[in-house]
Design an enzyme around this catalytic site. Structure first.
Site, PDB file in Angstrom:
ATOM      1  N   ASN A   9       0.877  -1.168   0.000  1.00 25.20           N
ATOM      2  CA  ASN A   9       0.000   0.000   0.000  1.00 25.20           C
ATOM      3  C   ASN A   9       0.913   1.216   0.000  1.00 25.20           C
ATOM      4  O   ASN A   9       1.490   1.559   1.028  1.00 25.20           O
ATOM      5  CB  ASN A   9      -0.891  -0.020   1.252  1.00 25.20           C
ATOM      6  CG  ASN A   9      -1.719   1.256   1.376  1.00 25.20           C
ATOM      7  OD1 ASN A   9      -1.767   2.067   0.448  1.00 25.20           O
ATOM      8  ND2 ASN A   9      -2.372   1.435   2.516  1.00 25.20           N
ATOM      9  N   LYS A  11       0.188   4.222  -0.244  1.00 27.86           N
ATOM     10  CA  LYS A  11      -0.444   5.416   0.338  1.00 27.86           C
ATOM     11  C   LYS A  11      -0.176   6.626  -0.576  1.00 27.86           C
ATOM     12  O   LYS A  11      -0.117   6.451  -1.797  1.00 27.86           O
ATOM     13  CB  LYS A  11       0.054   5.624   1.772  1.00 27.86           C
ATOM     14  CG  LYS A  11      -0.130   4.345   2.616  1.00 27.86           C
ATOM     15  CD  LYS A  11       0.062   4.530   4.079  1.00 27.86           C
ATOM     16  CE  LYS A  11      -0.170   3.200   4.794  1.00 27.86           C
ATOM     17  NZ  LYS A  11      -0.071   3.300   6.238  1.00 27.86           N
ATOM     18  N   HIS A  94      -9.456   1.437   4.708  1.00 25.10           N
ATOM     19  CA  HIS A  94      -8.203   1.586   5.461  1.00 25.10           C
ATOM     20  C   HIS A  94      -8.450   2.511   6.657  1.00 25.10           C
ATOM     21  O   HIS A  94      -9.237   3.451   6.563  1.00 25.10           O
ATOM     22  CB  HIS A  94      -7.107   2.155   4.553  1.00 25.10           C
ATOM     23  CG  HIS A  94      -5.751   2.069   5.175  1.00 25.10           C
ATOM     24  ND1 HIS A  94      -5.326   2.972   6.121  1.00 25.10           N
ATOM     25  CD2 HIS A  94      -4.753   1.160   5.038  1.00 25.10           C
ATOM     26  CE1 HIS A  94      -4.106   2.616   6.528  1.00 25.10           C
ATOM     27  NE2 HIS A  94      -3.743   1.528   5.886  1.00 25.10           N
ATOM     28  N   GLU A  96      -6.811   4.863   7.822  1.00 23.69           N
ATOM     29  CA  GLU A  96      -6.569   6.288   7.543  1.00 23.69           C
ATOM     30  C   GLU A  96      -7.787   6.899   6.866  1.00 23.69           C
ATOM     31  O   GLU A  96      -8.134   8.059   7.118  1.00 23.69           O
ATOM     32  CB  GLU A  96      -5.307   6.429   6.662  1.00 23.69           C
ATOM     33  CG  GLU A  96      -4.044   6.141   7.477  1.00 23.69           C
ATOM     34  CD  GLU A  96      -2.890   5.568   6.689  1.00 23.69           C
ATOM     35  OE1 GLU A  96      -2.890   5.638   5.445  1.00 23.69           O
ATOM     36  OE2 GLU A  96      -1.975   5.030   7.341  1.00 23.69           O
ATOM     37  N   GLU A 166      -5.353  -4.759  10.525  1.00 25.09           N
ATOM     38  CA  GLU A 166      -4.335  -3.732  10.726  1.00 25.09           C
ATOM     39  C   GLU A 166      -4.611  -2.990  12.034  1.00 25.09           C
ATOM     40  O   GLU A 166      -5.398  -2.030  12.042  1.00 25.09           O
ATOM     41  CB  GLU A 166      -4.351  -2.726   9.572  1.00 25.09           C
ATOM     42  CG  GLU A 166      -4.002  -3.325   8.231  1.00 25.09           C
ATOM     43  CD  GLU A 166      -3.381  -2.290   7.293  1.00 25.09           C
ATOM     44  OE1 GLU A 166      -2.331  -2.588   6.736  1.00 25.09           O
ATOM     45  OE2 GLU A 166      -3.947  -1.186   7.142  1.00 25.09           O
ATOM     46  N   GLY A 172       2.635   2.377  10.821  1.00 25.59           N
ATOM     47  CA  GLY A 172       3.591   3.479  10.673  1.00 25.59           C
ATOM     48  C   GLY A 172       4.300   3.839  11.964  1.00 25.59           C
ATOM     49  O   GLY A 172       4.940   4.889  12.061  1.00 25.59           O
ATOM     50  N   SER A 211       3.476  -2.035  10.273  1.00 28.10           N
ATOM     51  CA  SER A 211       4.929  -2.131  10.478  1.00 28.10           C
ATOM     52  C   SER A 211       5.490  -3.514  10.150  1.00 28.10           C
ATOM     53  O   SER A 211       6.453  -3.961  10.775  1.00 28.10           O
ATOM     54  CB  SER A 211       5.311  -1.716  11.907  1.00 28.10           C
ATOM     55  OG  SER A 211       4.943  -0.371  12.139  1.00 28.10           O
ATOM     56  N   GLY A 232       2.930  -1.091   4.239  1.00 30.93           N
ATOM     57  CA  GLY A 232       3.031   0.336   3.936  1.00 30.93           C
ATOM     58  C   GLY A 232       4.470   0.709   3.619  1.00 30.93           C
ATOM     59  O   GLY A 232       4.974   0.464   2.519  1.00 30.93           O
TER      60      GLY A 232
HETATM   61  P1  13P Z   1       3.099   0.442   7.615  1.00 34.54           P
HETATM   62  O1  13P Z   1       3.601  -0.866   7.041  1.00 34.54           O
HETATM   63  O2  13P Z   1       3.846   1.626   7.104  1.00 34.54           O
HETATM   64  O3  13P Z   1       3.002   0.381   9.104  1.00 34.54           O
HETATM   65  O4  13P Z   1       1.610   0.628   7.060  1.00 34.54           O
HETATM   66  C1  13P Z   1       0.724  -0.421   7.191  1.00 34.54           C
HETATM   67  C2  13P Z   1      -0.509  -0.086   6.448  1.00 34.54           C
HETATM   68  O5  13P Z   1      -1.269   0.769   6.834  1.00 34.54           O
HETATM   69  C3  13P Z   1      -0.747  -0.797   5.193  1.00 34.54           C
HETATM   70  O6  13P Z   1      -2.027  -0.537   4.716  1.00 34.54           O
END
Ligand code: 13P
Length: 253
Positions: A9, A11, A94, A96, A166, A172, A211, A232
């Site tokens: 992803n 983002k 997601h 976010e 997640e 993150g 992560s 991510g």
């Molecule tokens: P990270 O791997 O950067 O923690 O992000 C995970 C994520 O939100 C994937 O959709």
């Protein structure tokens, strides 16, 4: 045996040309993957990504879509628009988007159905915040999120869906869920789905995300319930992403 799926992803990272370069670096590194490999890119990167992905074993995904087929929805993107560009997967709900763009269980459910109707594989995100985990009841919360996302989805279609667990506190932050925590949460989600869909839940693929990286992927992928990862930060670096893909491939007999 559920085939593992590793999805990046990106983002809001990578311009179209940067994205194409990343894909070109990634392609030879994952060419022998035994798992499904996907990159979910920003909308405007899709044409360049589709071109770069031609002839490769990497699938193309978007990070969101609207559930309406068309109309006066300024700034939105429909399933047909994505389909015409060769999109096969779409991330839905997601955390976010739930946090910053008012995505709800109801809109997530509408998007899941619209994505399935379009022939996409929806990657549906569920997960609890740190406050929710510490307050207790997170198990019911993630079970309810998964059930709400799938509400009204036909039993034949449900196995096409991918769920990504997640935990928001792990996204993150560099703070991954432990192998056992991730496995436990995914087992809870699978049980919730089985309450509605019975044995079909055994075929449903459920990823871990938060992560996940080149160092911890092997331990996570060794867990029985974990069928892949939604990645991510580490998906923006071809060598790291390919190590995660290799960890998932190694679990395929
Ligand atoms: P990270 O791997 O950067 O923690 O992000 C995970 C994520 O939100 C994937 O959709």
């Amino acid at each position: 045996m559920r085939k593992p799926i590793i999805a990046g992803n990106w983002k809001m990272n990578m311009t179209p040309s940067q994205g194409a370069a990343l894909i070109n670096e990634m392609k030879p590194l994952v060419a022998d993957a035994k798992c499904d490999v996907v990159v979910c890119v920003p909308y405007v990167d899709i044409p360049a990504a589709a071109e770069a992905l031609k002839g490769s074993n990497i699938g193309l995904g978007a990070q969101n879509m609207n559930f309406e087929p068309k109309g006066a929805f300024t700034g939105e993107i429909s399933a047909d628009m994505l389909k015409e560009l060769g999109v096969q997967y779409v991330i839905i709900g997601h955390s976010e988007r739930r946090a910053y763009y008012a995505e709800t269980d109801e809109t997530v459910n509408k998007k899941v159905k619209a994505a399935l109707d379009a022939g996409f594989t929806p990657i549906v995100c569920v997960g609890e915040s740190l406050e929710q985990r510490e307050a207790g009841g997170w198990e019911k919360l993630i079970a309810d999120q998964a059930k709400a996302a799938l509400d009204g989805v036909c039993p034949m279609c449900v196995t096409k869906v991918v769920i990504a667990y997640e935990p928001i506190w792990a996204i993150g932050t560099g703070k991954t869920a432990s192998d056992e925590q991730a496995n436990e949460a995914i087992a809870i989600i699978r049980k919730a789905v089985s309450e509605v869909y019975g044995e079909k839940a055994e075929e449903l693929r459920i990823q871990y995300g938060g992560s996940m990286n080149a160092k911890n992927a092997q331990g996570l992928m060794a867990q029985e319930q974990i069928d892949g990862g939604l990645i991510g930060g580490a998906s923006l670096k071809a060598p790291d992403f390919s190590v995660i893909v290799a960890a998932a491939s190694a679990t395929v007999k």
